[in-house]
Scaffold this motif. Structure first.
Motif, short mmCIF file in Angstrom:
data_model
loop_
_atom_site.label_atom_id
_atom_site.label_comp_id
_atom_site.label_asym_id
_atom_site.label_seq_id
_atom_site.Cartn_x
_atom_site.Cartn_y
_atom_site.Cartn_z
N PRO A 27 0.84 -1.21 0.00
CA PRO A 27 0.00 0.00 0.00
C PRO A 27 0.87 1.25 0.00
O PRO A 27 1.86 1.33 0.70
CB PRO A 27 -0.80 -0.12 1.30
CG PRO A 27 -0.77 -1.57 1.65
CD PRO A 27 0.56 -2.08 1.16
N GLY A 28 0.47 2.22 -0.85
CA GLY A 28 1.17 3.51 -0.86
C GLY A 28 2.28 3.59 -1.87
O GLY A 28 2.79 4.66 -2.15
N LEU A 29 2.71 2.42 -2.45
CA LEU A 29 3.79 2.48 -3.43
C LEU A 29 3.28 2.49 -4.86
O LEU A 29 4.06 2.63 -5.79
CB LEU A 29 4.73 1.28 -3.25
CG LEU A 29 5.64 1.33 -2.03
CD1 LEU A 29 6.58 0.13 -2.04
CD2 LEU A 29 6.43 2.62 -1.97
N ALA A 30 1.98 2.33 -5.07
CA ALA A 30 1.46 2.28 -6.43
C ALA A 30 1.68 3.60 -7.15
O ALA A 30 1.77 3.64 -8.37
CB ALA A 30 -0.03 1.94 -6.40
N GLN A 31 1.73 4.71 -6.42
CA GLN A 31 2.01 6.02 -7.02
C GLN A 31 3.35 6.51 -6.51
O GLN A 31 3.47 7.57 -5.92
CB GLN A 31 0.89 7.00 -6.68
CG GLN A 31 -0.49 6.59 -7.17
CD GLN A 31 -0.57 6.57 -8.68
OE1 GLN A 31 0.12 7.33 -9.36
NE2 GLN A 31 -1.39 5.69 -9.22
N ALA A 32 4.41 5.71 -6.72
CA ALA A 32 5.72 6.02 -6.15
C ALA A 32 6.28 7.33 -6.65
O ALA A 32 7.10 7.95 -6.00
CB ALA A 32 6.69 4.87 -6.46
N ALA A 33 5.86 7.78 -7.85
CA ALA A 33 6.43 8.98 -8.43
C ALA A 33 5.86 10.26 -7.84
O ALA A 33 6.33 11.34 -8.15
CB ALA A 33 6.22 8.98 -9.94
N GLU A 34 4.85 10.17 -6.97
CA GLU A 34 4.28 11.36 -6.36
C GLU A 34 4.00 11.09 -4.88
O GLU A 34 3.47 10.04 -4.52
CB GLU A 34 2.99 11.78 -7.07
CG GLU A 34 2.50 13.16 -6.65
CD GLU A 34 1.54 13.77 -7.64
OE1 GLU A 34 1.32 15.00 -7.58
OE2 GLU A 34 1.02 13.04 -8.51
N SER A 35 4.36 12.04 -4.05
CA SER A 35 4.20 11.88 -2.61
C SER A 35 2.73 11.99 -2.21
O SER A 35 1.87 12.43 -2.99
CB SER A 35 5.00 12.96 -1.87
OG SER A 35 4.36 14.22 -2.01
N ALA A 36 2.45 11.63 -0.97
CA ALA A 36 1.16 11.96 -0.39
C ALA A 36 1.01 13.48 -0.36
O ALA A 36 1.98 14.22 -0.25
CB ALA A 36 1.06 11.38 1.03
N ALA A 37 -0.22 13.94 -0.49
CA ALA A 37 -0.49 15.38 -0.58
C ALA A 37 -0.59 16.03 0.79
O ALA A 37 -1.04 15.42 1.75
CB ALA A 37 -1.76 15.62 -1.37
N VAL A 38 -0.15 17.27 0.85
CA VAL A 38 -0.45 18.16 1.98
C VAL A 38 -1.52 19.11 1.48
O VAL A 38 -1.33 19.81 0.48
CB VAL A 38 0.80 18.93 2.42
CG1 VAL A 38 0.43 20.01 3.43
CG2 VAL A 38 1.84 17.99 2.99
N THR A 39 -2.67 19.13 2.16
CA THR A 39 -3.84 19.82 1.63
C THR A 39 -4.41 20.82 2.63
O THR A 39 -4.50 20.53 3.83
CB THR A 39 -4.93 18.79 1.26
OG1 THR A 39 -4.39 17.86 0.32
CG2 THR A 39 -6.14 19.47 0.64
#
Length: 286
Positions: A27-39
């Motif tokens: 979980p969480g590595l499927a979009q490895a090219a973009e970090s989690a967002a700060v919103t």
């Protein structure tokens, strides 16, 4: 009976398959090219990478992405009459380095009676990362960007966030195609170096910036100096042609100061219906 286990080096294709499998299982590595967002209600920020995996010793691009709510703006290197530019403090794996923000061309944003220099909508701020040559295959390169920015409408709100990416170190780099396309498009739109050198001189109580190589067909010209103590940012910039060169009349800042024998900045204009931007330097007349 003894079973012999043979070890073979992973090819680039096998590394890609292994990383994709890991992304699906973790979980969480499927979009490895973009970090989690700060919103916040005003800005959504992420850290975008042009790589899914990095190679020892390579240089590659990341970008701080700001998606700014309608009516709000963040700031350029010189924020204009008010504000603060976005800043990034990096914490990286040992031996890795990060370059400076590669600033896009700003807009002049009126906030009566002021004019600010900054960005609206979505902006990408590219930064070059260098992977240490001694990085070990199979380890991870950690990029942690502690970013701060001021976002303004009629009021200004300071915001911040820590954005993190952990990228595998592989024998060969694996490009994140969609992310790289976005970053390269942003870099292609960065101001290009001007093929001329300007000249700044006093003109009564004002300043005259001569730009001898600017295209004669340029319209909607705007000067964005890097120094925030050079010009009155809200004042009109009058343009004329003198001896075949473009001259821009600039009102002095109330805090006018020049610290060196040259100034630098960005010029924006339109030519043939297209928006253009150049970085420039100009000698200052003593």
């Amino acid at each position: 009976m003894m079973t012999r286990i043979m070890a073979y080096p992973l090819t680039r294709q096998l590394w890609r398959r292994a990383l994709l499998a890991l992304a699906l299982l973790t979980p969480g590595l499927a979009q490895a090219a973009e970090s989690a967002a700060v919103t916040s209600p005003r800005v959504t920020a992420t850290l975008l990478s042009s790589r899914d995996a990095v190679a020892p010793g390579e240089r590659f691009q990341v970008a701080l992405v700001q998606k700014i709510a309608p009516g709000w703006h963040t700031y350029w290197a010189n924020p204009g009459d008010s504000g603060e530019p976005t800043r990034i403090t990096w914490t990286l794996s040992q031996g890795a380095t990060a370059g400076e923000i590669q600033w896009p061309a700003p807009k002049a944003i009126p906030v009566e009676p002021l004019v600010n220099f900054g960005f609206e909508g979505t902006v990408l701020l590219p930064v070059e990362i260098t992977v240490p040559p001694e990085a070990n295959i199979g380890e991870r390169l950690t990029l942690q960007a502690a970013a701060t920015w001021l976002v303004c409408e009629k009021i200004c709100i300071p915001e911040e966030g820590t954005l993190t990416l952990d990228l595998p170190v592989a024998p060969a780099a694996i490009v994140a195609e969609a992310a790289q396309s976005r970053i390269e498009a942003a870099r292609a739109a960065l101001p290009a170096p001007a093929g001329f050198r300007g000249h700044l001189a006093a003109e009564g109580e004002s300043l005259a910036l001569t730009l001898p190589g600017l295209p004669a067909a340029a319209t909607e010209l705007r000067v964005f100096p890097l120094s925030d103590t050079l010009i009155d940012h809200a004042a009109a910039q009058e343009v004329r042609i003198s001896d075949g060169a473009t001259v821009v009349r600039l009102a002095r800042s109330s805090a006018f100061k020049i610290a060196a024998g040259e100034i630098a900045g960005v010029l924006t204009y339109r030519e043939g219906g297209l928006s253009r931007a150049l970085t420039f330097a100009a000698d200052v007349e003593p």
